[in-house]
Design a protein around this motif. Structure first.
Motif, short mmCIF file in Angstrom:
data_model
loop_
_atom_site.label_atom_id
_atom_site.label_comp_id
_atom_site.label_asym_id
_atom_site.label_seq_id
_atom_site.Cartn_x
_atom_site.Cartn_y
_atom_site.Cartn_z
N GLU A 176 0.84 -1.21 0.00
CA GLU A 176 0.00 0.00 0.00
C GLU A 176 0.87 1.25 0.00
O GLU A 176 1.92 1.29 0.65
CB GLU A 176 -0.91 0.01 1.24
N PHE A 177 0.40 2.25 -0.68
CA PHE A 177 1.11 3.52 -0.83
C PHE A 177 0.15 4.63 -0.43
O PHE A 177 -1.01 4.62 -0.82
CB PHE A 177 1.51 3.68 -2.30
N ARG A 178 0.62 5.59 0.35
CA ARG A 178 -0.22 6.74 0.71
C ARG A 178 0.60 8.03 0.61
O ARG A 178 1.78 8.05 0.94
CB ARG A 178 -0.74 6.63 2.15
N SER A 179 -0.07 9.09 0.17
CA SER A 179 0.52 10.43 0.25
C SER A 179 -0.05 11.12 1.49
O SER A 179 -0.96 10.60 2.15
CB SER A 179 0.23 11.24 -1.01
N ARG A 180 0.48 12.29 1.79
CA ARG A 180 0.12 12.96 3.04
C ARG A 180 -1.30 13.50 3.00
O ARG A 180 -1.78 13.91 1.94
CB ARG A 180 1.10 14.10 3.31
N ARG A 181 -1.93 13.51 4.15
CA ARG A 181 -3.22 14.19 4.31
C ARG A 181 -2.97 15.50 5.05
O ARG A 181 -1.88 15.77 5.54
CB ARG A 181 -4.19 13.31 5.11
N PHE A 182 -4.03 16.29 5.18
CA PHE A 182 -3.90 17.57 5.88
C PHE A 182 -3.46 17.32 7.32
O PHE A 182 -3.98 16.42 7.99
CB PHE A 182 -5.23 18.32 5.86
N GLY A 183 -2.55 18.15 7.78
CA GLY A 183 -2.15 18.07 9.19
C GLY A 183 -1.02 17.10 9.47
O GLY A 183 -0.81 16.74 10.62
#
Lengths: 142, 382
Positions: free
Chosen positions: B232-239
């Motif tokens: 799984e790959f994720r980019s940043r979310r707010f905060g």
């Protein structure tokens, strides 16, 4: 002698021509109240496109810090000879802004200490000083 | 459709500095070794995903490996290059379109810290000119806050690097092969307070390749398939608090490491408590400490005791970065995430030699973090 004030990027401050105290120019979303720095057109939280240019508070508290002990590679342009410099995030309430610090001794810095906005010479271009913002520890009243 | 993907072959070019050998040649070396390990020919490979950050186009490897006409897709995604290639290859195999594919990553970087142009990230030139476009400053500030919040001392930073160098000495493919004492690490030149030179990784060189098969046919190629249970790959979310950020939120609300690791565990159907051996991003000592908790392998604040009592060594209860991590291996961007998978496969096969985790480990976990706020995680099992 020229009295023109030259900023590393005039968009960083509300009035780049002012000779006196400066204010940083942030962006505030009228929809979700998110504040960012420097100014950007889109809101990173809600995607709104109507960010308003606002003056950020000129005092805050130290949120994180370190000292840059080696000279960075370009595009860094510093004052010669290189001297280690402090870097930190300063909590201005609605946003933490990353900034040069006027102090480069980690023992003289601590999380939560009161800081105020000042102006420093980032580098000299020819013989013209180029300014940027920095935060300095608040003087304790005598 | 297929339900499983297995790693059936692995190859590596030793990490470090190899004068006179290009990054591409290191990638080709790893690819040939992986083919040999799987007992297949390059002409058997039906597709490849590959990447390099600064050592040329990965798909040019076909001129060395053989012009077979099979698709070779370049992946250029910073520190997430290897993870992105792996996720893409896994999806291609799960779709049932292919039986056998390859993932390859390699790189060769100049000495010294990475130099990144602010404009490539949408940041003004002022940020670099005033000396804030420096990755190491971010890691120093993040761990500085964290150490104060959880009462972690500088000796723990040194203990992490001491373990990295000691395991690098036990890893014939590592760059840093000499043990260092905690005192040597603490006494090294300060880079960014509180992190000294020996607590940081350096950009380097190396190559890794993996041969992957659809689960149903994996036993054709190996008696010991290691299954890629999730990627799984994720980019940043707010905060989230990230490298290269002129501003951040006063309260840290999220992080890509937490998001990607949680997704990887959910997708694999097991939890961090079930992991026998973990490879996590250790750009510097503090990153290993923080990522142990952000990935869920332990609770925030538990790390100091685990590290100082040796529980994160291969013979401890929570083995972390058993090949010496990036502190001992360096960080060739295109290869670094795949190196973690390579080490996990060695450990799960029982082939990790002097650094083997005892007790026949069954499950592995890998985690990459990088600019400008991405994370890629995998869960593997026998």
């Amino acid at each position: 002698m020229s009295t023109t004030i030259r900023w590393v990027d005039p968009a960083l401050v509300i009035d780049p021509a002012a000779g006196g105290p400066v204010e940083l120019a942030g962006a505030r979303c009228p929809v979700c109240a998110t504040t960012a720095f420097p100014f950007q057109g889109g809101c990173p939280r809600c995607g709104g496109e109507a960010m308003e240019r606002v003056a950020l508070p000129t005092t805050g508290s130290l949120w994180s810090y370190t000292v840059q002990n080696f000279e960075p590679k370009p595009p860094y342009r510093g004052v010669e000879p290189f001297e280690p410099y402090g870097v930190g995030y300063v909590d201005l309430g609605d946003v933490c802004v990353e900034s040069r610090l006027t102090v480069n001794d980690p023992a003289a810095l601590s999380l939560g200490m009161a800081m105020r906005l000042v102006t420093i010479t980032a580098f000299v271009d020819g013989d013209e000083p180029v300014l940027t913002f920095a935060f300095a520890p608040q003087e304790v009243a005598a | 459709m297929s339900t499983d993907v297995a790693i059936v072959g692995i190859g590596i070019h030793p990490f470090g500095r190899t004068e006179g050998v290009s990054g591409r040649a290191q990638g080709a070396h790893a690819a040939r070794q992986a083919l040999g390990d799987a007992g297949v020919q390059w002409s058997d490979i039906q597709f490849t995903y590959g990447g390099s950050h600064s050592a040329g186009d990965a798909d040019s490897l076909v001129s060395d490996l053989g012009l077979t006409g099979a698709p070779f897709i370049n992946v250029h995604n910073g520190c997430g290059t290897g993870g992105s290639a792996l996720i893409s290859a896994r999806s291609a195999l799960l779709s049932g379109q292919y039986d056998l594919g390859m993932v390859v990553g390699f790189d060769k970087h100049p000495r010294g810290a990475f130099a990144t142009k602010p404009s490539s990230l949408g940041i003004g030139d002022w940020y670099g000119e005033t000396g804030m476009m420096v990755t190491t400053q971010f890691f120093a500030q993040k761990i500085g806050r964290y150490m104060e919040q959880y009462g972690i001392g500088e000796e723990t930073l040194a203990a992490v690097a001491e373990k990295s160098f000691s395991l690098g000495a036990a890893n014939p493919n590592a760059w840093r092969r000499s043990p260092k004492t905690r005192q040597e690490i603490l006494d090294a030149p300060m880079v960014n307070h509180p992190l000294t030179q020996y607590m940081f990784c350096s950009p380097g060189e190396g190559g890794v390749a993996l041969v992957l098969a659809r689960g149903e046919v994996a036993h054709r190629y190996t008696a010991n398939p290691i299954y890629l249970r999730s990627a799984e790959f994720r980019s940043r979310r707010f905060g989230s608090f990230e490298v290269f950020s002129p501003w951040t939120t006063p309260e840290i609300l999220s992080g890509p490491t937490g998001d990607a690791s949680a997704a990887a565990f959910t997708s694999a159907g097991i939890g961090p408590e079930d992991i026998d051996v973990a490879q996590i991003q250790d750009t510097e000592s503090g990153a290993e400490i923080m990522h142990m908790a952000e990935t869920g392998l332990c609770a925030h604040g538990e790390q100091e005791k685990l590290i100082l009592t040796g529980e994160t060594r291969p013979d401890g209860s929570l083995p972390v970065n058993t090949d010496g991590g990036v502190i001992a291996n360096g960080e060739p961007i295109g290869a670094t995430g795949l190196r973690q998978v390579f080490e996990s496969v060695l450990q799960l096969r029982g082939d990790a030699g002097d650094r083997q985790v005892p007790g026949n480990p069954k499950t592995g976990f890998t985690h990459v973090y990088g600019a400008p706020g991405i994370s890629a995680c995998t869960v593997l099992s026998r």
